[in-house]
Scaffold this active site. Sequence first.
Site, PDB file in Angstrom:
ATOM      1  N   ASP A  34       3.351   7.675  -0.687  1.00 49.41           N
ATOM      2  CA  ASP A  34       3.440   7.349   0.728  1.00 49.41           C
ATOM      3  C   ASP A  34       3.544   8.687   1.473  1.00 49.41           C
ATOM      4  O   ASP A  34       3.915   9.701   0.864  1.00 49.41           O
ATOM      5  CB  ASP A  34       4.697   6.501   0.948  1.00 49.41           C
TER       6      ASP A  34
HETATM    7 MG   LIG Z   1       7.154   5.848   4.579  1.00 45.10          MG
END
Ligand SMILES: [Mg+2]
Length: 240
Positions: free
Chosen positions: A9
């Site tokens: 991420d």
């Molecule tokens: Mg994040």
Amino acid sequence: MLYTTILFDLDHTLLDSHASEAAAFDVTMRSVGIDPTPEVFAAYQGLNQALWRQVEAGELSPNDVKVLRFEQLLERVGARADPVEMGATFVGGLADHGELYDGASQLLADLAVSCRLALITNGIGQVQRGRLDRLGLADVFEVVSISGEMGTSKPGRAIFDATLDALGIDDRSSVVMIGDSLSSDIQGGINAGVDTIWFNPFDDVRADGVAPTHTISELGAVPGIVADVEPTRRQGFDVS
Ligand SMILES: [Mg+2]
């Protein structure tokens, strides 16, 4: 090696997105003559988070968020300005501001020696591409999947499937997803049938029903998990 492919991420995992957002907000509000007080910023954050939850639920697209967050904020503070223009200024500011967390760059370089790296991010293409270019990360990841470009978001399985297909990976047992969000990164990894590492630097309480494979409080712990060795046995990594 326990894992040979790592899905990252970006926001709040590798990038200090809070600083990026605060700087972009400041520029945007001043551009329309509104004082960006802490109260106004807090109001914006609440509205923005609620909109991104709607993206996770598949009710909105990331591109919808660009204008809606300022439309709602102007209504909240009772001011008049063009939310489309503000959205564009803010997107430019997000791309232009914010740095990687300490050690993130070195971590990626270390992992790239023995692992394949990909990025899966819920965000706006222009913002995320701008950041990756500015931070020198455009070539670090073999595949970059941005929800705003793909029309599908974490935690849905489709964005993971597309990423792993692009990598040519069928066997998901050596794949791990790393991220700070239980609802998008960890739930997404679970939906896609890959192991997960929850980056939880602020010791947040885990939501019921979402169980990460691993939990870490600092990025320095990642190589130990990936290589399946005690972090303290690795040389050159301070995990204290
Ligand atoms: Mg994040």
